[in-house]
Design a protein around this motif. Sequence first.
Motif, PDB file in Angstrom:
ATOM      1  N   ARG A   8      54.692  25.053  68.418  1.00 52.59           N
ATOM      2  CA  ARG A   8      54.808  23.794  69.166  1.00 52.59           C
ATOM      3  C   ARG A   8      54.491  24.091  70.618  1.00 52.59           C
ATOM      4  NH1 ARG A   8      58.264  19.670  66.574  1.00 52.59           N
ATOM      5  NH2 ARG A   8      58.867  20.521  64.563  1.00 52.59           N
ATOM      6  N   VAL A   9      53.633  23.277  71.183  1.00 53.84           N
ATOM      7  CA  VAL A   9      53.274  23.453  72.583  1.00 53.84           C
ATOM      8  C   VAL A   9      53.476  22.139  73.323  1.00 53.84           C
ATOM      9  CG1 VAL A   9      51.597  25.279  72.141  1.00 53.84           C
ATOM     10  CG2 VAL A   9      50.823  22.927  72.226  1.00 53.84           C
ATOM     11  N   ILE A  10      53.691  22.266  74.623  1.00 55.66           N
ATOM     12  CA  ILE A  10      53.781  21.117  75.522  1.00 55.66           C
ATOM     13  C   ILE A  10      52.707  21.301  76.569  1.00 55.66           C
ATOM     14  CG2 ILE A  10      55.200  19.896  77.201  1.00 55.66           C
ATOM     15  CD1 ILE A  10      57.647  20.909  75.681  1.00 55.66           C
ATOM     16  N   VAL A  11      51.887  20.287  76.767  1.00 54.39           N
ATOM     17  CA  VAL A  11      50.836  20.325  77.781  1.00 54.39           C
ATOM     18  C   VAL A  11      51.242  19.357  78.885  1.00 54.39           C
ATOM     19  CG1 VAL A  11      48.396  19.938  78.268  1.00 54.39           C
ATOM     20  CG2 VAL A  11      49.095  20.861  76.050  1.00 54.39           C
ATOM     21  N   VAL A  12      51.378  19.883  80.105  1.00 52.87           N
ATOM     22  CA  VAL A  12      51.786  19.078  81.255  1.00 52.87           C
ATOM     23  C   VAL A  12      50.617  18.995  82.214  1.00 52.87           C
ATOM     24  CG1 VAL A  12      53.396  18.905  83.184  1.00 52.87           C
ATOM     25  CG2 VAL A  12      54.174  19.834  81.005  1.00 52.87           C
ATOM     26  N   LYS A  13      50.210  17.789  82.551  1.00 56.60           N
ATOM     27  CA  LYS A  13      49.147  17.585  83.535  1.00 56.60           C
ATOM     28  C   LYS A  13      49.678  17.920  84.922  1.00 56.60           C
ATOM     29  CE  LYS A  13      46.229  15.836  80.571  1.00 56.60           C
ATOM     30  NZ  LYS A  13      45.058  16.517  80.156  1.00 56.60           N
ATOM     31  N   SER A  14      48.840  18.525  85.738  1.00 56.60           N
ATOM     32  CA  SER A  14      49.268  18.952  87.065  1.00 56.60           C
ATOM     33  C   SER A  14      49.351  17.768  88.024  1.00 56.60           C
ATOM     34  CB  SER A  14      48.284  19.978  87.618  1.00 56.60           C
ATOM     35  OG  SER A  14      48.598  20.286  88.951  1.00 56.60           O
TER      36      SER A  14
END
Length: 88
Positions: A8-14
């Motif tokens: 499981r991954v979380i991608v956070v926009k900068s």
Amino acid sequence: MIKGISRRVIVVKSPDRRFFEEAIFIVKEGLLGEGGVTAEQVVEEARRVADGFVKKHHSRWWHRIPAPGYMAIGALLATAVWSIGLLW
């Protein structure tokens, strides 16, 4: 190398694209199933870490002065010190 493990991954926009476009966080196995941690809490922690990185590495205003600006400031200070020395 490719592994046959799904994660499981979380991608956070900068919030500030000068440093990075997005951050990818790999969630620990079994974290969401134990200890009452919700998916929203994990996402919020990832956002907090990403924002903290940007705030910590955000340059000060004097770091944005171009090299010719430092040269001009140095020349003005040297001239001022030299002028004061002539008055004494």
